[in-house]
Design an enzyme around this catalytic site. Sequence first.
Site, PDB file in Angstrom:
ATOM      1  N   ILE A  44      -2.645 110.515  17.964  1.00  0.00           N
ATOM      2  CA  ILE A  44      -2.021 110.213  16.490  1.00  0.00           C
ATOM      3  C   ILE A  44      -1.102 111.391  15.874  1.00  0.00           C
ATOM      4  CG2 ILE A  44      -2.090 109.614  13.952  1.00  0.00           C
ATOM      5  CD1 ILE A  44      -4.786 108.029  14.804  1.00  0.00           C
ATOM      6  N   ALA A  97      -6.565 110.302   7.790  1.00  0.00           N
ATOM      7  CA  ALA A  97      -7.566 110.509   9.110  1.00  0.00           C
ATOM      8  C   ALA A  97      -9.057 109.991   8.654  1.00  0.00           C
ATOM      9  CB  ALA A  97      -7.622 112.046   9.427  1.00  0.00           C
ATOM     10  N   ASP A 134      -5.205 107.847   2.261  1.00  0.00           N
ATOM     11  CA  ASP A 134      -5.583 106.605   2.952  1.00  0.00           C
ATOM     12  C   ASP A 134      -6.930 106.580   3.051  1.00  0.00           C
ATOM     13  OD1 ASP A 134      -4.571 104.142   3.662  1.00  0.00           O
ATOM     14  OD2 ASP A 134      -5.212 104.885   5.733  1.00  0.00           O
ATOM     15  N   GLU A 179     -15.745 104.709   0.141  1.00  0.00           N
ATOM     16  CA  GLU A 179     -14.545 103.609   0.456  1.00  0.00           C
ATOM     17  C   GLU A 179     -15.559 101.966   0.090  1.00  0.00           C
ATOM     18  OE1 GLU A 179     -12.551 103.734   4.128  1.00  0.00           O
ATOM     19  OE2 GLU A 179     -11.880 105.773   3.561  1.00  0.00           O
ATOM     20  N   HIS A 189      -7.213 102.534   3.037  1.00  0.00           N
ATOM     21  CA  HIS A 189      -7.468 102.469   4.445  1.00  0.00           C
ATOM     22  C   HIS A 189      -6.709 101.572   5.257  1.00  0.00           C
ATOM     23  CE1 HIS A 189     -10.794 104.043   7.191  1.00  0.00           C
ATOM     24  NE2 HIS A 189      -9.910 103.695   7.947  1.00  0.00           N
ATOM     25  N   GLY A 230      -4.522 102.533   7.492  1.00  0.00           N
ATOM     26  CA  GLY A 230      -3.829 103.162   8.656  1.00  0.00           C
ATOM     27  C   GLY A 230      -3.436 102.224   9.894  1.00  0.00           C
ATOM     28  N   ALA A 231      -4.439 101.630  10.487  1.00  0.00           N
ATOM     29  CA  ALA A 231      -4.623 100.864  11.766  1.00  0.00           C
ATOM     30  C   ALA A 231      -4.297  99.589  11.235  1.00  0.00           C
ATOM     31  CB  ALA A 231      -5.897 100.976  12.247  1.00  0.00           C
TER      32      ALA A 231
HETATM   33  C1  3PG Z   1      -9.918 103.857  12.769  1.00  0.00           C
HETATM   34  O1  3PG Z   1     -10.877 104.789  13.071  1.00  0.00           O
HETATM   35  O2  3PG Z   1      -9.491 103.252  13.911  1.00  0.00           O
HETATM   36  C2  3PG Z   1      -9.260 103.711  11.823  1.00  0.00           C
HETATM   37  O3  3PG Z   1      -9.632 104.277  10.662  1.00  0.00           O
HETATM   38  C3  3PG Z   1      -9.128 102.271  11.248  1.00  0.00           C
HETATM   39  O4  3PG Z   1     -10.284 101.817  10.767  1.00  0.00           O
HETATM   40  P1  3PG Z   1     -10.302 100.159  10.269  1.00  0.00           P
HETATM   41  O5  3PG Z   1     -10.412  99.357  11.713  1.00  0.00           O
HETATM   42  O6  3PG Z   1     -11.616 100.033   9.485  1.00  0.00           O
HETATM   43  O7  3PG Z   1      -9.147  99.932   9.577  1.00  0.00           O
END
Ligand code: 3PG
Length: 316
Positions: A151, A230, A255, A260, A278, A280-281
């Site tokens: 990343i 992160a 994020d 959480e 959260h 990000g992904a």
């Molecule tokens: C990860 O560690 O892959 C990211 O933080 C994403 O987490 P998530 O799959 O819960 O969105």
Amino acid sequence: MKILVTDKIADEALEIFKKAGHDVTYNEMDPNTLLKEISKYDALMVRSRTKVVTDVVNAGAKGNLKVIGRAGIGVDNIDIETAAKHKIPVVNSPTGSTMSVAELAIAHMLALSRHIPKADSTMKHGEWAKKQLKGNELFGKTLGLIGSGNIAQHTAKIAKGFGMKILVYSPHCTDEKAKRMGGEKTSFENLLKQSDFVSLHIPHNENTHYIINEETLSLMKKNAFLINIARGGTVDEKALFKALKEGKIAGAGLDVYEQEPPIDNPFSQFDNVVLTPHIGANTKEGQIRAGTICAEQINKVLRGETPDFCVNKHLF
Ligand code: 3PG
């Protein structure tokens, strides 16, 4: 075989299990139900929401559990040591969401430097706040990357396109690797002192816990921004709150959080903090990759093959 999926996973990943003839249950069960049910399943697939704690791993090991899959990168929600003790592999998909997470880091940087959230909310309230919304360019600014994995590398690549200077700090980074990233390797202290944006790209563990704290925040420039897409726990949120309140840094893009979802999020009072939940992904593309890569890893283990991405590698 019976697969339990307890977090929202891309349909494409579930299809991989079905094609392999497995019986898939998708159920975002609560912790107690998971503890009761886990022994019936051969594989468990999660994202970061489900906490695969010691009791869950032990209960699974007493039953049929043969593999735990994390459709994503971070495995801090899984008790890997206990899984290893029971010889249960923990597999993940470390490359699936690289682009998604890197793009969110850049999105936070742009949102902060151009006041996008404030511009949007004032417009929606019928205001024309042009004079108050003077921003800064990313061009020519220094981005300090803490971490040098996939990343961080992709974030550097995009940031170079904006004309940013890249500094990298990571105990795992060589001068050559930093150069390949288009940047320069430096010390943690120097990175904090020099960067206009400090962006974290590291897991949360005992070495990185509160790596950003009152002392390290005090090394940052007054006009610098902190980006954490992160992991919560890498930043001491109380220290960050204090630094923001006292104007010690210019702002932050967050994020991820110590808890959480956060309770009474203290950062919501700041205009110079951009908050996302959260995500990000959380892109269509990232989730398809993360889910399908992880499903393939789980299938490999169930077929008795060696997976490509296994956190407790010594089991193979
Ligand atoms: C990860 O560690 O892959 C990211 O933080 C994403 O987490 P998530 O799959 O819960 O969105």
